[in-house]
Design an enzyme around this catalytic site. Structure first.
Site, PDB file in Angstrom:
ATOM      1  CB  SER A  16      35.675  31.633  57.166  1.00 39.11           C
ATOM      2  OG  SER A  16      36.010  32.970  57.454  1.00 39.11           O
TER       3      SER A  16
HETATM    4  N1  SAH Z   1      33.621  36.609  55.567  1.00 39.16           N
HETATM    5  C1  SAH Z   1      34.630  35.984  54.742  1.00 39.16           C
HETATM    6  C2  SAH Z   1      35.960  35.893  55.434  1.00 39.16           C
HETATM    7  C3  SAH Z   1      36.784  37.036  55.055  1.00 39.16           C
HETATM    8  S1  SAH Z   1      38.398  37.066  55.765  1.00 39.16           S
HETATM    9  C4  SAH Z   1      34.105  34.665  54.236  1.00 39.16           C
HETATM   10  O1  SAH Z   1      32.981  34.632  53.814  1.00 39.16           O
HETATM   11  O2  SAH Z   1      34.802  33.671  54.219  1.00 39.16           O
HETATM   12  C5  SAH Z   1      38.280  38.483  56.790  1.00 39.16           C
HETATM   13  C6  SAH Z   1      38.060  39.784  56.089  1.00 39.16           C
HETATM   14  O3  SAH Z   1      38.006  40.771  57.101  1.00 39.16           O
HETATM   15  C7  SAH Z   1      39.150  40.213  55.131  1.00 39.16           C
HETATM   16  O4  SAH Z   1      38.617  40.415  53.870  1.00 39.16           O
HETATM   17  C8  SAH Z   1      39.672  41.510  55.731  1.00 39.16           C
HETATM   18  O5  SAH Z   1      40.039  42.477  54.757  1.00 39.16           O
HETATM   19  C9  SAH Z   1      38.461  41.967  56.525  1.00 39.16           C
HETATM   20  N2  SAH Z   1      38.741  42.944  57.587  1.00 39.16           N
HETATM   21  C10 SAH Z   1      39.781  42.998  58.461  1.00 39.16           C
HETATM   22  N3  SAH Z   1      39.660  44.071  59.268  1.00 39.16           N
HETATM   23  C11 SAH Z   1      38.499  44.705  58.900  1.00 39.16           C
HETATM   24  C12 SAH Z   1      37.834  45.880  59.335  1.00 39.16           C
HETATM   25  N4  SAH Z   1      38.317  46.662  60.304  1.00 39.16           N
HETATM   26  N5  SAH Z   1      36.676  46.219  58.716  1.00 39.16           N
HETATM   27  C13 SAH Z   1      36.167  45.468  57.721  1.00 39.16           C
HETATM   28  N6  SAH Z   1      36.755  44.367  57.244  1.00 39.16           N
HETATM   29  C14 SAH Z   1      37.916  43.972  57.835  1.00 39.16           C
END
Ligand code: SAH
Length: 293
Positions: free
Chosen positions: A140
């Site tokens: 993010s």
């Molecule tokens: N937190 C991260 C951003 C990750 S992007 C950071 O530090 O920048 C969002 C993430 O959410 C992705 O890896 C995706 O696989 C995950 N995601 C989407 N749906 C999800 C769910 N139902 N349970 C857990 N993770 C999920």
């Protein structure tokens, strides 16, 4: 639209080698002895140990003092200073965008974001943009990470208690959260990303952070209730299971919507009462049900 679509192309002026000296992941930090230092200090020291400084070819505008080249034999000493200076500049820009919570700004300053990116992208680590982490997912944008944590922490003196993150991705936001909360649990549905986060975070030795592989839409009932819940992926709305796992007075912040998304803040005011507020527009990868991998 995923966050990664808005990232700038290669022309950012800092070269990878200049900012991080990262020419591959050194395992040196992993072999160091653990100590009783704080997670923050561990983060800085281990990142420093893992990042030797090569000979720079360009000087970045945000670093005022020129660094001596690696040829002088002190690359490993200067590397953390360079990445710290660039990170401080990023945090100043986030503050200028309106984030006021000093604890959040300090957390953003202490976590080496370049540590969570593959070497080819590390030079962009302190640009305010989402970047790809593989599997069509993104790390993010730093400013949205800071903003969401600030909203979740509003009204809290000192540290938040127990926090749940949905969507670990590469583990960056989880590391930031661990600086401002007593206990952090983070769930990822894609096994390869869960493993990536595990490996990124291992060297940082953050004692109050637990990673889980699973469907975050179900929450983590065995660890509930949570004082804060933060979603890093956008659903049409917030799953009921997560609302049920909020502590009384707990705060949840989530992107909601599809093509048009907004941040949604939910506060649990009574056992059967949740008050919601829609905040500013945002762009996140979609939340998906079930697990992958
Ligand atoms: N937190 C991260 C951003 C990750 S992007 C950071 O530090 O920048 C969002 C993430 O959410 C992705 O890896 C995706 O696989 C995950 N995601 C989407 N749906 C999800 C769910 N139902 N349970 C857990 N993770 C999920």
């Amino acid at each position: 639209m995923s966050e990664s679509e808005s990232q700038p192309k290669k022309r950012f002026p800092l070269t990878l080698d200049f900012v991080t000296g990262l020419s591959g992941r050194s395992k040196a930090a992993e072999h160091r002895t653990r100590s009783t230092q704080t997670a923050t200090r561990n983060i800085n020291e281990r990142a420093a140990a893992a990042r030797p400084l090569p000979a720079p070819t360009v000087m970045p505008t945000v670093v005022s003092k020129p660094q001596r080249p690696a040829a002088m034999g002190d690359g490993a000493v200067n590397a953390p200073l360079v990445s710290e200076a660039v990170r401080k500049a990023m945090v100043r820009r986030i503050a200028q965008q309106g984030v006021k919570d000093a604890a959040v700004l300090a957390a953003m300053e202490s976590v080496p974001r370049h540590f969570f990116l593959e070497p080819g992208l590390a030079s962009q680590a302190y640009v305010d943009t989402a970047l790809p982490i593989g599997y069509h997912q993104t790390i993010s944008k730093p400013s949205i990470v800071a903003r969401m944590i600030e909203v979740m922490r509003e009204g809290v003196d000192g540290k938040l208690g127990r926090v749940l993150e949905i969507g670990t991705g590469c583990g960056y936001q989880a590391a930031v959260l661990a600086q401002v909360a007593g206990e952090v649990y983070s769930i990822e549905r894609m096994r390869p990303l869960h493993e990536l986060a595990r490996s990124n975070l291992r060297a940082l030795c953050i004692p109050n952070l637990r990673l889980h592989y699973g469907d975050g839409m179900l929450g983590l009932p065995q660890c509930a209730p949570f004082d804060g819940i933060i979603l890093a992926a956008a659903g049409l709305d917030v799953p009921q299971a997560l609302l049920d796992q909020m502590a009384l007075g707990g705060r949840l912040i989530a992107p909601v919507g599809q093509r048009v998304q907004r941040l949604k803040l939910v506060v649990r005011t009574k056992p059967n009462e949740w008050v919601a507020d829609l905040l500013e527009p945002c762009h996140f990868v979609p939340m998906r049900p079930g697990t992958f991998g």
